[in-house]
Design an enzyme around this catalytic site. Sequence first.
Site, PDB file in Angstrom:
ATOM      1  N   ILE A  97       0.904  -1.160   0.000  1.00 29.67           N
ATOM      2  CA  ILE A  97       0.000   0.000   0.000  1.00 29.67           C
ATOM      3  C   ILE A  97       0.939   1.205   0.000  1.00 29.67           C
ATOM      4  CG2 ILE A  97      -0.171  -0.089   2.545  1.00 29.67           C
ATOM      5  CD1 ILE A  97      -2.931   1.086   2.443  1.00 29.67           C
ATOM      6  N   SER A  98       0.678   2.199  -0.856  1.00 32.25           N
ATOM      7  CA  SER A  98       1.601   3.332  -0.989  1.00 32.25           C
ATOM      8  C   SER A  98       1.687   4.157   0.284  1.00 32.25           C
ATOM      9  CB  SER A  98       1.159   4.239  -2.136  1.00 32.25           C
ATOM     10  OG  SER A  98       0.986   3.500  -3.315  1.00 32.25           O
ATOM     11  N   GLN A  99       2.791   4.893   0.375  1.00 31.13           N
ATOM     12  CA  GLN A  99       2.998   5.822   1.489  1.00 31.13           C
ATOM     13  C   GLN A  99       1.892   6.899   1.454  1.00 31.13           C
ATOM     14  OE1 GLN A  99       6.636   7.894   0.774  1.00 31.13           O
ATOM     15  NE2 GLN A  99       6.423   9.228   2.555  1.00 31.13           N
TER      16      GLN A  99
END
Length: 250
Positions: A97-99
């Site tokens: 999951i992206s930052q």
Amino acid sequence: MRPLSQCQVLLAALLASAAVVTSTPTHAQDRSAERAAMVDTIKSHARSVPSALGAQRIDPVVANVMEKVPRHLFVPEQQRAAAYQDRPLPIGYGQTISQPFIVALMTDLINVGPGDAVLEIGTGSGYQAAVLSPLAKKVYSIEIIPELGKRAASRLAELRFDNVEVKVGDGYHGWPDHAPFDAIVVTAAASHIPPPLVEQLAKGGRMIVPVGGPFSVQFLMLVEKRRDGSITTRQLLPVSFVPLRGGRAQ
Ligand code: SAH
């Protein structure tokens, strides 16, 4: 005042402990204070990026959405404690999951409006789609790993992000049935900007896509299709995404 009977004291103690039992988990699950702190971190991170990016101030509408979407419900159980730290987290199948800062930045840069149809490539956990959901009319999201796509679709439905539609497939080819899209966000790094996605971008639309190899530097690129149909691309900042897989992506 009548002195309390032993029974009443016991009842009061039971009720008090029941209140603790019922209120603690709700409060713990809410985690709004942690979300507010995450958004503060995102805002200060944005102020430190080059001003040429034009994203030094994350749109308050985007910040407000990120203050509401429960990121902890999009990560696996064992990652929940870290859900509001400003960093990517593993979601299984070798994906992340992206930052949160990158989610905010990408969302901000595509300028989504309430009437817009948005296409996301790389549903992953479904978090980016959930952040887009309240900003857009409709969000279409494609995930290549069937287990992740199905899991994200049921999570988004459970949490009532009703305007999000997920399909399992190779997003390199876009979703021609629903094109054109006012905005496109690609959340996996491609070796080049996929031509079918440029094709499916509406006039006046914007696409954000990380471009570069898995072991070399990748750059976030902003692609704009002007009203006259001409294309402009801008290289923004270095990033690190999992690779875009599939047919002609390499
Ligand atoms: N947006 C996601 C981040 C996902 S990471 C989130 O908010 O959680 C990138 C995702 O892109 C991975 O789940 C990966 O499986 C998916 N992916 C990689 N190549 C793809 C392709 N060609 N089409 C669709 N999804 C792809």
